[in-house]
Design an enzyme around this catalytic site. Structure first.
Site, PDB file in Angstrom:
ATOM      1  CB  SER A  69      -0.875  -0.031   1.266  1.00 44.24           C
ATOM      2  OG  SER A  69      -1.542   1.193   1.440  1.00 44.24           O
ATOM      3  CD  GLU A  70       2.567   0.813  -3.703  1.00 53.83           C
ATOM      4  OE1 GLU A  70       1.316   0.832  -3.754  1.00 53.83           O
ATOM      5  OE2 GLU A  70       3.221  -0.232  -3.903  1.00 53.83           O
ATOM      6  CG  PHE A  93       9.796  -1.568  -9.216  1.00 51.24           C
ATOM      7  CD1 PHE A  93      10.901  -1.731 -10.044  1.00 51.24           C
ATOM      8  CD2 PHE A  93       9.346  -2.658  -8.481  1.00 51.24           C
ATOM      9  CE1 PHE A  93      11.542  -2.971 -10.141  1.00 51.24           C
ATOM     10  CE2 PHE A  93       9.986  -3.890  -8.580  1.00 51.24           C
ATOM     11  CZ  PHE A  93      11.085  -4.055  -9.411  1.00 51.24           C
ATOM     12  CG  HIS A 139       9.043  -3.661 -13.336  1.00 44.83           C
ATOM     13  ND1 HIS A 139       7.973  -4.144 -14.043  1.00 44.83           N
ATOM     14  CD2 HIS A 139       8.885  -4.103 -12.067  1.00 44.83           C
ATOM     15  CE1 HIS A 139       7.193  -4.862 -13.256  1.00 44.83           C
ATOM     16  NE2 HIS A 139       7.716  -4.845 -12.036  1.00 44.83           N
TER      17      HIS A 139
END
Ligand SMILES: Cc1ncc(C[n+]2csc(CCOP(=O)(O)OP(=O)(O)O)c2C)c(N)n1
Lengths: 347, 416
Positions: A69-70, A93, A139
């Site tokens: 959970s950014e 990332f 990415h």
């Protein structure tokens, strides 16, 4: 001179990964308020091994795993910083930092300002960025421009192990929120864009020595990665190595500025160099339109107009999502830089 | 070929878009609230598991009955002094709001938000906490500041964005920040502070501190992703935090059903995350105090977070920019079955012999005068848009700890 070239004696050979780990190790040791967390950061030591062994050494109260959970990671870090800790939070990332964007830009970046200085966000978001690894669309991204555009943040990107450790320590110590972008293509060795040649490991590279203990590389100070008189290339991260390779390949006496701190930046270093050379290229992996290069071009135009002998060129990623199969058509490698240098020198 | 059990034809699908039971000119059917009688809901031990609280999340914890008596297991001992402080703070909050509303109409400021009808929640919880706990409020918990007796002059200077504004004119009115009073800086971005409160609580736990955090959000803003993150993190790390959801039935013009409240409760969400959760009458000061004390005790005993849904009603407009008569019945608040928090506490205090109608009127008059005096004093430092405002040079400060070169240049460009 970039840090790495000043410090090629003494110290220990380290990869960028080891240097970053060492920076966190040093700061966890020095300051009880430093905590390190993020996805897979604790027991496992990070998907890139940047936090390897830190949980064993400092315990789960200081180094721990986080849910995927950014926005949660960022929001929790901001709350911790408001309490008085110095969180170093990892976003696995840079491509996955967007869920945290609101917390970073609306909250961390403005906390000091909106609270009249009473609450602060002294924290670091570390995140691997950049392409050149067949990472495809999610990415490989270089989102530095969206952070450089957000007032109240510091955006930093190292290009070598010595700077990586010194800049990360400086970022952790700094009282402003820092977006610390780590070019993952440089984690294990320098990369100059010649993807068809064998990779060099940092251990094979002569200037890879990093002091074991505490030191810092000041923020807001660029490094001259290559001195030259013919033209200036302003760049950062992986493309510092691309720029140097292009200059060598083409035998052009380019001066390569490694910005290190993207914003706030070292304007003097840029202005002094461009006034000397009269020609300038900005180079980055990120897409072109409204990329950070646009700001660099504008600054050069504003501050060096009467010294410029040619239009300022931009060599950047194309305005497309980062492709997979077409990686080397997308990535701004040495041949594109050489073409640009030749155009700039013709004018 | 589809399976023979699945009919080849069916009714066309249609999208369900929830609606409130009444619009302007109609009468709301409040039966959706599922009220419990006062005293009817259990009080579990503080080390209860989340699943054991599941039945409570469909009921409503209430202490004050229709006669103003305190009944049932949640009718804990409350010092008379605390009750009187609560009454004083609720009255003062209401007086403050009323006066600021007038000031906005008189164009002394651009904007204001009242908490009319919701005073008991912020006031009651604040009285159940320690002074050094940190609250992460929304724009509708001014009752915290009033309870903590922050200088009204100081608060009004913020609302007026004048030369004495503690936030130096940078923030929209009512976005207060009082670190020394355990009141976190308010953000315009909904729900961001909810997960920050959890992070603050985690930090307190990491440092072996004894302070706890409280998080605040409205019913509408529970739909934000940060709400989910906050509950997840609070549960994962057993963070010492009280997670408040103030369900005032409305988010600007949207009824709470649009936030996901139809046929469920916001309290029920907590259980799914593994967080013990309560649903409480937000207009019952005694219930607010008792439930807040219970949750604070859980947090302070390392038992982790508690979620509390406070059932209340946003009696006033959303803000001074809003006209609720465009989307809900004009007399809705009068019919709200949980009444008015001040009236209900007044009835109780009178019954207890702690208060009288006459005292009530006297205190109200005094508080009106006190707020007016504070406004007059604040006005001596200027009004929004007057010359007596924070200097333009202040605009460039505090963006960073030290002013970087580019901001220095921009400040010079402006000539300040
Ligand atoms: C992220 C975000 N989206 C939208 C808004 C605009 N907005 C301000 S208040 C509000 C309603 C909030 O309702 P609720 O959470 O129920 O709280 P209440 O106002 O009822 O106290 C909205 C949509 C905002 N401030 N932030």
């Amino acid at each position: 001179m970039s840090g790495i070239e000043q410090n090629n004696t003494g110290g220990t050979p380290m990869t960028m990964i080891q240097a970053l780990r060492s920076a966190m190790d040093v700061m966890l040791e020095r300051d009880d308020n430093v905590v390190v967390f993020g996805q897979d950061v604790g027991y496992f030591g990070g998907v890139f091994r940047c936090t390897d062994g830190l949980q064993t050494k400092y315990g789960k109260q200081r180094v721990f795993d986080a849910p995927i959970s950014e926005n949660g990671i960022a929001g929790a870090a901001i709350g911790m910083a408001a309490y008085g800790l110095r969180p170093v939070a990892e976003i696995q990332f840079a491509d996955y930092i967007y869920p945290a964007y609101d917390q970073i830009v609306s909250e961390a970046a403005r906390m000091r300002y909106r609270s009249g200085g009473s609450f602060t966000s002294s924290l670091v978001f570390r995140t691997p960025c950049g392409g050149g690894i067949y990472g495809g669309q999610t990415h490989s991204q270089s989102p530095e421009a969206i952070f450089a555009h957000a007032t109240g943040l510091r955006t930093v990107m190292p290009s070598n192990p010595y700077d990586a450790k010194g800049l990360l320590i400086a970022s952790i110590e700094n009282d402003d929120p820092v977006i610390f972008l780590e070019p993952k293509r440089l984690y294990n060795g320098p990369f100059d864009g010649h993807h068809d040649r064998p990779v060099t490991a940092w251990s094979k590279y002569p200037n890879n020595r990093v002091p074991e203990g505490y030191y810092n590389v000041p923020l807001d100070k660029a490094a001259i990665a290559r001195e030259g008189k013919a033209l200036t290339i302003i760049t950062y991260g992986t493309t510092v190595w691309v720029a140097k390779a292009a200059a060598e390949d083409a035998g052009i006496d380019a001066e390569v500025i490694d910005l290190r701190s993207l914003w706030p930046l070292d304007l003097d270093a840029i202005v002094n160099s461009v006034k000397k050379t009269g020609r300038c290229i900005v180079l980055h992996e990120a897409t072109r339109t409204c990329g950070f290069g646009a700001e660099l071009v504008a600054l050069v135009q504003e501050h060096c107009f009467y010294h410029l002998q040619a239009p300022v060129e931009r060599v950047t990623g194309w305005d497309t999502p980062y492709p997979h199969a077409q990686e080397w058509d997308y990535f701004p490698g040495p041949s594109r830089v050489i073409d640009a240098m030749q155009r700039v020198l013709e004018d | 070929m589809s399976s023979p059990q699945i009919p080849a034809t069916s009714e066309p699908l249609h999208l369900h878009v929830p609606e409130p039971s009444a619009r302007p000119g109609q009468a709301t059917d409040f039966s959706y609230l599922k009220l419990s009688p006062a005293g009817a809901v259990d009080k579990p031990p503080v080390d209860v598991s989340a699943s054991q609280t599941a039945p409570l999340t469909g009921q409503l914890i209430r202490v004050l009955d229709d006669n103003g008596d305190a009944v049932g297991p949640w009718a804990a001992d409350i010092d008379d002094a605390v009750l009187l402080r609560a009454m004083h703070a609720m009255l003062k909050t209401r007086a403050y709001d009323a006066r600021m509303l007038i000031a906005q109409r008189q164009k002394k400021t651009s904007f204001y938000i009242q908490c009319l009808g919701e005073e008991a929640i912020a006031v009651g919880q604040t009285l159940a906490l320690r002074d050094d706990d940190m609250q992460f409020p929304t724009y509708r918990q001014q009752g915290i500041l009033v309870t903590k007796e922050v200088s009204l002059v100081d608060m009004i200077c913020q609302v007026l964005s004048n030369a004495a504004d503690p936030l130096k004119g940078r923030q929209l009115p009512i976005m207060y920040s009082y670190k020394d009073y355990g009141f976190f800086s308010i953000s315009g971005n909904l729900t961001t502070q909810y997960i920050q409160a959890v992070g603050w609580a985690m930090a307190s736990a990491i440092k072996g501190d004894t302070r706890i955090a409280t998080a605040w959000v409205g019913d509408g803003a529970t739909a934000e992703g940060d709400f989910h993150a906050a509950l997840t993190f609070a549960h994962v790390y057993r963070a010492p935090v009280v997670l408040n959801v103030v369900n005032n039935q409305w988010a600007i013009s949207t009824f709470q059903a649009i936030a996901g409240g139809e046929n469920t409760t916001f309290a029920a969400r907590g259980v799914g995350y593994g967080i013990p959760s309560l649903r409480v009458d937000g207009n019952d000061l005694l219930a607010v105090y008792a439930a807040s004390r219970w949750a604070a005790e859980r947090a302070r005993s390392n038992l982790g977070p508690t979620l509390i849904e406070w059932v209340t009603y946003r009696a006033g407009p959303h803000s001074t920019s809003d006209d609720p008569s465009k989307y809900r019945p004009a007399d809705d608040a009068q019919h709200f079955p949980l009444g008015d928090p001040i009236d209900r506490l007044k009835q109780h205090l009178i019954k207890r012999g702690l208060w009288s109608e006459q005292q009530h009127d006297e205190v109200r008059t005094e508080l009106d005068a006190e707020v007016l005096r504070a406004l007059k004093e604040a006005e001596t430092h200027g009004l929004l848009g007057s010359d007596n405002r924070p200097g333009a040079a202040l605009m460039f400060e505090d963006v960073y700890k030290d002013m970087p070169e580019h901001l220095r240049r921009q400040r010079q460009q402006l000539g300040v």
